[in-house]
Design a protein around this motif. Structure first.
Motif, PDB file in Angstrom:
ATOM      1  N   SER A  15     -33.799 -35.643  13.076  1.00  0.00           N
ATOM      2  CA  SER A  15     -34.740 -34.849  12.281  1.00  0.00           C
ATOM      3  C   SER A  15     -35.465 -35.675  11.217  1.00  0.00           C
ATOM      4  O   SER A  15     -36.409 -35.190  10.603  1.00  0.00           O
ATOM      5  N   ARG A 116     -37.836 -31.511  12.512  1.00  0.00           N
ATOM      6  CA  ARG A 116     -38.918 -32.047  13.336  1.00  0.00           C
ATOM      7  C   ARG A 116     -39.005 -31.199  14.594  1.00  0.00           C
ATOM      8  O   ARG A 116     -37.993 -30.863  15.207  1.00  0.00           O
ATOM      9  N   SER A 117     -40.217 -30.900  14.995  1.00  0.00           N
ATOM     10  CA  SER A 117     -40.424 -30.041  16.167  1.00  0.00           C
ATOM     11  C   SER A 117     -39.827 -30.654  17.425  1.00  0.00           C
ATOM     12  O   SER A 117     -39.325 -29.934  18.287  1.00  0.00           O
ATOM     13  N   ARG A 118     -39.819 -31.987  17.533  1.00  0.00           N
ATOM     14  CA  ARG A 118     -39.307 -32.634  18.749  1.00  0.00           C
ATOM     15  C   ARG A 118     -37.798 -32.457  18.927  1.00  0.00           C
ATOM     16  O   ARG A 118     -37.279 -32.624  20.019  1.00  0.00           O
ATOM     17  N   VAL A 119     -37.072 -32.133  17.854  1.00  0.00           N
ATOM     18  CA  VAL A 119     -35.629 -31.931  17.951  1.00  0.00           C
ATOM     19  C   VAL A 119     -35.320 -30.641  18.717  1.00  0.00           C
ATOM     20  O   VAL A 119     -34.290 -30.514  19.350  1.00  0.00           O
ATOM     21  N   GLN A 120     -36.228 -29.711  18.682  1.00  0.00           N
ATOM     22  CA  GLN A 120     -36.129 -28.449  19.429  1.00  0.00           C
ATOM     23  C   GLN A 120     -34.852 -27.678  19.134  1.00  0.00           C
ATOM     24  O   GLN A 120     -34.211 -27.136  20.023  1.00  0.00           O
ATOM     25  N   ASP A 135     -42.382 -31.292  10.050  1.00  0.00           N
ATOM     26  CA  ASP A 135     -43.635 -31.792  10.617  1.00  0.00           C
ATOM     27  C   ASP A 135     -44.471 -30.659  11.211  1.00  0.00           C
ATOM     28  O   ASP A 135     -45.468 -30.915  11.871  1.00  0.00           O
ATOM     29  N   GLU A 136     -44.046 -29.418  10.975  1.00  0.00           N
ATOM     30  CA  GLU A 136     -44.801 -28.274  11.476  1.00  0.00           C
ATOM     31  C   GLU A 136     -44.666 -27.116  10.485  1.00  0.00           C
ATOM     32  O   GLU A 136     -43.690 -27.050   9.731  1.00  0.00           O
TER      33      GLU A 136
END
Length: 164
Positions: A15, A116-120, A135-136
């Motif tokens: 994150s 972080r969005s990529r961590v989902q 980041d979002e």
């Protein structure tokens, strides 16, 4: 200033906790704050090098070892079957304005959550969450800062330090 305040930077793996701290710390230091850090790890870690004297002494059975030189020292304390609690660790610090803790998300201490969005994974908030660095955009009742704009987070930390 010399006030001892603790603030955790928490979040799931990936994150951006360490990345954020690596940007925030020099900004705080530039502004005259004395910063300490406490990093939590979920795995067994070694601090000294196999074959070195401090390693040999610790492995021989010394429960506490200090390795020192002119520019720094490291205190290593073995805690077999009795992990140190957060308060014990925090009490090791002296002459600092803030202790930035990486991890310990389940502890009842003030914290900024990294997301972080990529961590989902769904971000988590508890009663001790002061803000989120993300980041979002997020739908939350606590302040949200752009994780890629560390100066915003530094200003928030400064306001936190000056309260009370």
């Amino acid at each position: 200033m010399n006030i001892k305040k603790t603030l955790a930077i928490c979040g799931y793996s990936g994150s951006g906790k360490t990345t954020l701290l690596a940007k925030v710390i020099p900004l705080l230091v530039e502004q005259g704050f004395k910063v300490a850090t406490l990093k939590h790890a979920h795995h067994d870690i070694e601090f000294d090098i196999s074959g070195k004297d401090s390693y040999k002494l610790r492995k021989a059975g010394s429960l506490q070892t200090i390795a020192a030189c002119d520019n720094r020292y490291a205190f290593i304390c073995e805690t077999p079957n009795k992990p140190a609690d957060l308060q014990t660790l925090v009490n090791q610090f002296s002459d600092v304005d803030i202790i930035l803790v990486e991890g310990f998300k389940d502890e009842p201490i003030p914290k900024i959550i990294c997301h972080r969005s990529r961590v989902q994974k769904q971000f988590f908030i508890d009663d001790f969450t002061l803000a989120i660095a993300s980041d979002e955009p997020l739908d939350t009742n606590v302040p949200r800062f752009d994780i890629n704009q560390p100066i915003q987070i530094v200003e928030f930390i400064k306001s936190y330090l000056l309260k009370r």
